[in-house]
Design a protein around this motif. Sequence first.
Motif, short mmCIF file in Angstrom:
data_model
loop_
_atom_site.label_atom_id
_atom_site.label_comp_id
_atom_site.label_asym_id
_atom_site.label_seq_id
_atom_site.Cartn_x
_atom_site.Cartn_y
_atom_site.Cartn_z
N ALA A 81 -6.81 8.49 -4.91
CA ALA A 81 -7.37 7.51 -5.87
C ALA A 81 -6.34 7.27 -6.86
O ALA A 81 -5.58 8.08 -7.38
CB ALA A 81 -8.67 8.49 -6.67
N ALA A 82 -6.50 6.01 -7.16
CA ALA A 82 -5.54 5.15 -8.03
C ALA A 82 -6.02 4.41 -9.02
O ALA A 82 -7.00 3.71 -8.67
CB ALA A 82 -4.13 4.85 -7.29
N VAL A 83 -5.38 3.90 -9.99
CA VAL A 83 -5.59 2.78 -10.97
C VAL A 83 -4.91 1.59 -10.34
O VAL A 83 -3.64 1.92 -9.93
CB VAL A 83 -4.98 3.08 -12.10
N HIS A 84 -5.44 0.43 -10.04
CA HIS A 84 -4.92 -0.67 -9.48
C HIS A 84 -3.79 -1.14 -10.37
O HIS A 84 -3.81 -1.26 -11.54
CB HIS A 84 -5.98 -1.76 -9.32
N GLU A 85 -2.66 -1.66 -9.61
CA GLU A 85 -1.32 -1.92 -10.18
C GLU A 85 -1.41 -3.25 -10.88
O GLU A 85 -0.73 -3.56 -11.82
CB GLU A 85 -0.38 -2.13 -9.07
#
Length: 339
Positions: free
Chosen positions: A292-296
């Motif tokens: 899971a990540a924050v969009h770049e």
Amino acid sequence: MSHASLLADYSLRPHNTFGFDVRARHAMHIDSVEAAAALVDNARIAGMPTLVLGGGSNVVLTRDFDGVALIVGIMGKRVIGEDEDAWLVEAGAGENWHAFVAWTLAQGMPGLENLALIPGTVGAAPIQNIGAYGLEMGERFERLHAVELATGARAEFDRDACAFGYRDSFFKRAGRGRFMITSVVFRLPKAWTPRADYADVARALEGASAYNAQAIFDAVIAVRRAKLPDWTVLGNAGSFFKNPVVSADAFEALKAREPGVVSYRQADGQVKLAAGWLIDRCGWKGRGIGGAAVHERQALVLVNRGDATGAQVLELAEAIQRDVRARFGVELEMEPVCL
């Protein structure tokens, strides 16, 4: 009485835009109002928890669902009436939202063009009171039809009964899980007025001496594609957090500490803050937990890099909330429903 087929051990991966591979103990495809109303008489699912799913664009599934998932596929769209001011257009809850917006424009009935390319179904739109680029769905809403799952009773809700708020409605709060929306009626004004003053959309329209609803529709699509990841390629639920609204006094205190804070004055004197800016300033853009990540490119969007679980997305969201609270004294509220 005939019933929809009861499917066992059903994958919900195709029914949530994050693409989480969770399973429901059972599932049923509901393709008519009659099938929705008949659920209450179905002995095979009596007493089971139910989960109503459309496109799954506003839900985080953190675990398998030990009940019956009701997949809404009620289709159809038609003009049902008009008066001197507006057309009334009805769409089944299972219709794809973006395709429905495009269809209204093809019929020569503008008014929803600012809401182009929002993922999900027509039936989900009132739950979230979807909005973008200067327009909320509630402004074009006339009424909706629903079935109360516990009784099978059919109900009609007008705008007041829906209690629309910012990304909010009766169906997200007191009515959560009680009703299945079966169709929605929209009121599209005959005296069309463009909503094109949102900065990104205005930039996309630069150079046009005049523009119509189709031009705004195209501009909104271009802006969304430039800023937001395609959920069919990189799983996501669009904007994950609401833009927080604070009092004028709280804003002045914040601005004294953070002069660059991005803000929008509201008609009632309060101030809306840009959640994406707050998240970015906390250093989360491009970072993640597990898959899971924050969009770049857009800090407001959390993504599934391919192997994330709903629990990881929730853990990431809570970490972001803690950091924003610690730095800015502001509470971020999640838009999607976490299950």
